[in-house]
Write a protein that holds these residues in place. Structure first.
Motif, PDB file in Angstrom:
ATOM      1  N   THR A  92      -7.729 -16.755 133.700  1.00 16.41           N
ATOM      2  CA  THR A  92      -8.260 -16.733 132.189  1.00 16.41           C
ATOM      3  C   THR A  92      -8.998 -15.617 131.756  1.00 16.41           C
ATOM      4  O   THR A  92      -9.706 -15.764 130.727  1.00 16.41           O
ATOM      5  N   ALA A  93      -8.756 -14.510 132.280  1.00 13.85           N
ATOM      6  CA  ALA A  93      -9.570 -13.446 131.723  1.00 13.85           C
ATOM      7  C   ALA A  93      -9.236 -13.079 130.300  1.00 13.85           C
ATOM      8  O   ALA A  93      -8.225 -13.392 129.834  1.00 13.85           O
ATOM      9  N   GLY A  94     -10.338 -12.794 129.819  1.00 16.20           N
ATOM     10  CA  GLY A  94     -10.193 -12.475 128.253  1.00 16.20           C
ATOM     11  C   GLY A  94     -11.538 -13.075 127.666  1.00 16.20           C
ATOM     12  O   GLY A  94     -12.382 -13.490 128.195  1.00 16.20           O
ATOM     13  N   PRO A  95     -11.489 -13.157 126.293  1.00 20.00           N
ATOM     14  CA  PRO A  95     -12.667 -13.547 125.591  1.00 20.00           C
ATOM     15  C   PRO A  95     -13.336 -14.697 126.069  1.00 20.00           C
ATOM     16  O   PRO A  95     -12.723 -15.876 126.412  1.00 20.00           O
ATOM     17  N   GLY A  96     -14.510 -15.132 126.389  1.00 20.14           N
ATOM     18  CA  GLY A  96     -15.197 -16.200 126.898  1.00 20.14           C
ATOM     19  C   GLY A  96     -15.204 -16.192 128.307  1.00 20.14           C
ATOM     20  O   GLY A  96     -15.895 -17.079 128.880  1.00 20.14           O
ATOM     21  N   ASN A  97     -14.614 -15.277 129.054  1.00 21.97           N
ATOM     22  CA  ASN A  97     -14.743 -15.277 130.416  1.00 21.97           C
ATOM     23  C   ASN A  97     -15.845 -14.501 131.026  1.00 21.97           C
ATOM     24  O   ASN A  97     -16.163 -13.098 130.632  1.00 21.97           O
ATOM     25  N   ALA A  98     -16.915 -15.303 131.833  1.00 17.98           N
ATOM     26  CA  ALA A  98     -17.928 -14.420 132.145  1.00 17.98           C
ATOM     27  C   ALA A  98     -17.827 -13.487 132.964  1.00 17.98           C
ATOM     28  O   ALA A  98     -18.379 -12.349 133.120  1.00 17.98           O
ATOM     29  N   VAL A  99     -16.964 -13.339 133.903  1.00 19.26           N
ATOM     30  CA  VAL A  99     -16.657 -12.153 134.894  1.00 19.26           C
ATOM     31  C   VAL A  99     -15.729 -11.245 134.653  1.00 19.26           C
ATOM     32  O   VAL A  99     -15.721 -10.135 134.600  1.00 19.26           O
ATOM     33  N   TYR A 100     -14.651 -11.803 133.891  1.00 12.05           N
ATOM     34  CA  TYR A 100     -13.646 -10.669 133.185  1.00 12.05           C
ATOM     35  C   TYR A 100     -13.570 -11.082 131.769  1.00 12.05           C
ATOM     36  O   TYR A 100     -12.459 -11.607 131.231  1.00 12.05           O
ATOM     37  N   PRO A 101     -14.447 -10.498 130.789  1.00  4.06           N
ATOM     38  CA  PRO A 101     -14.422 -10.706 129.481  1.00  4.06           C
ATOM     39  C   PRO A 101     -13.113 -10.072 128.763  1.00  4.06           C
ATOM     40  O   PRO A 101     -12.862 -10.063 127.599  1.00  4.06           O
ATOM     41  N   LYS A 102     -12.502  -9.221 129.419  1.00  2.60           N
ATOM     42  CA  LYS A 102     -11.370  -8.545 128.961  1.00  2.60           C
ATOM     43  C   LYS A 102     -10.051  -8.552 129.945  1.00  2.60           C
ATOM     44  O   LYS A 102     -10.566  -8.417 131.200  1.00  2.60           O
ATOM     45  N   GLN A 103      -9.091  -8.800 129.548  1.00  3.66           N
ATOM     46  CA  GLN A 103      -8.132  -8.815 130.430  1.00  3.66           C
ATOM     47  C   GLN A 103      -7.863  -7.500 131.366  1.00  3.66           C
ATOM     48  O   GLN A 103      -7.495  -7.231 132.336  1.00  3.66           O
ATOM     49  N   LYS A 104      -7.895  -6.342 130.623  1.00  3.20           N
ATOM     50  CA  LYS A 104      -7.987  -5.038 131.150  1.00  3.20           C
ATOM     51  C   LYS A 104      -8.860  -5.218 132.375  1.00  3.20           C
ATOM     52  O   LYS A 104      -8.469  -4.496 133.453  1.00  3.20           O
ATOM     53  N   GLN A 105     -10.064  -5.706 132.529  1.00  2.00           N
ATOM     54  CA  GLN A 105     -11.099  -5.648 133.670  1.00  2.00           C
ATOM     55  C   GLN A 105     -10.397  -6.495 134.900  1.00  2.00           C
ATOM     56  O   GLN A 105     -10.242  -5.947 135.971  1.00  2.00           O
TER      57      GLN A 105
END
Length: 355
Positions: A204-217
């Motif tokens: 669920t990487a993306g906005p709101g994700n504390a570990v991976y706030p961006k999918q690119k990460q």
């Protein structure tokens, strides 16, 4: 008015050639790229399936070592040794995604610290200290995990005879195998629902994700994971014993399992790239991004990994023999692995950087 200017700026950026990961359900091949399917399949099926297999093989090793300790025979020793080799392969696969709980929970250190500190191990075995799973769990990571078990099962150069085992060694082996299994269970639990569910975090990487706030990460994490074992295999696992012409620097020196472990590293790269682990996983892997952006690169990379695996398997004899007797063949196999590494660094990395 400020919001309008920001919106205009976003539109201008979207009109440029720079590719961005679209947090919405944009189809592959559009100006944006949605990595949700890639991340969900890789995390929930490939990685979790790999960790489940790892835990099952650790359980089989625990059973085999327990049988050896209870009734030492040539048959139970052979079974324990094979169980060790089998348990190493899914672990070597996981080195293609050595991030998340395996690192943050310190599990890599207590499962696979190498080289083995044989001096401290000998001191422990010569002492009267308790040898239980609980007591071992309090020790330095170098006295836990795979490699103490490997050394005690196989001995130096895999030459240990059944008569060479001591009661304290059987006690240590049984406790160590239980401790190893407990740690693989912790690792699996950290990835699944009902536990830490890190698979959902990655998926669920993306906005709101504390570990991976961006999918690119998260996609970058996958690329770094793929690059890690290719780099280590090229520049350490093969290079060091070959350059020094010494088996002392061979990670699987005691079990003489290097070729199988090397190809398992490459298979781990294939698993994440293809989005499959055995029969698990039918969706996208990292290769979905590559094929969407550069189909020719995708076909080339798949062949490069296959060629590297074939070259390692084709090494004459064991790896410890080949580095001395056929160093040119080892260099040739190393070059195939380096090609995999170079493609990840030089050709795949720009695709992720452009997102």
């Amino acid at each position: 008015m400020k919001l309008s200017i920001l919106a205009l700026g976003a539109l201008l950026l979207a009109g440029c050639n720079k590719e961005i990961i679209d947090p919405q359900n944009t189809a592959i091949g559009s100006p944006g790229y949605n990595a949700a399917g890639l991340l969900a399949n890789t995390a929930n099926t490939v990685m979790v399936a790999n960790y489940r297999d790892l835990d099952q093989q650790a359980a089989a090793l625990q059973t085999a070592v327990g049988a050896l300790a209870a009734a030492p025979t040539a048959a139970t020793l052979d079974a324990a040794r094979q169980a060790y080799r089998d348990a190493r392969l899914p672990w070597e696969n996981t080195e293609a995604f050595a991030f998340g709980p395996v690192s943050t929970l310190g599990l890599d250190a207590v499962l696979d610290t190498w080289p083995l500190n044989r001096v401290d191990l000998a001191t422990l075995l010569a002492s009267a200290d308790p040898l239980t799973p609980a007591s071992l769990a309090r020790l330095d990571g170098g006295l836990q995990g795979y490699h103490p078990v490997e050394f005690l099962l196989f001995g130096k150069d895999a030459g240990k005879a059944l008569a060479d085992f001591t009661p304290r060694e059987y006690q240590f082996l049984a406790a160590s195998a239980q401790n190893l299994k407990a740690n693989t269970a912790r690792l699996l639990n950290a990835w699944v629902p009902g536990g830490g569910n890190f698979a959902a975090t990655l998926a669920t990487a993306g906005p709101g994700n504390a570990v991976y706030p961006k999918q690119k990460q998260a996609v970058q994490e996958l690329l770094d994971g793929l690059t890690g074992p290719a780099d280590e295999l090229t520049n350490s696992k093969i290079e060091t014993p070959l350059a020094k012409q010494s088996t002392e620097y061979e990670e699987a020196e005691y079990s003489q399992n290097s070729k199988a472990e090397f190809t398992a590293n490459l298979a781990g790269i294939e698993n994440i790239y293809n989005g499959r682990y055995g029969s698990a996983g039918t969706g996208a892997g990292f290769g979905a991004l590559v094929v969407a952006r550069n189909p020719t690169l995708d076909a080339r990379f798949r062949q490069e990994v296959a060629d590297a695996k074939a070259a390692i398997n084709a090494l004459p004899g064991r790896f410890d023999q080949a580095i001395i007797q056929n160093p040119a063949a080892v260099r040739a196999a190393q070059a195939k692995v380096r090609t995999v590494l170079n493609t990840l660094q030089n050709d795949c990395a720009p695709l992720v950087n452009a997102l």
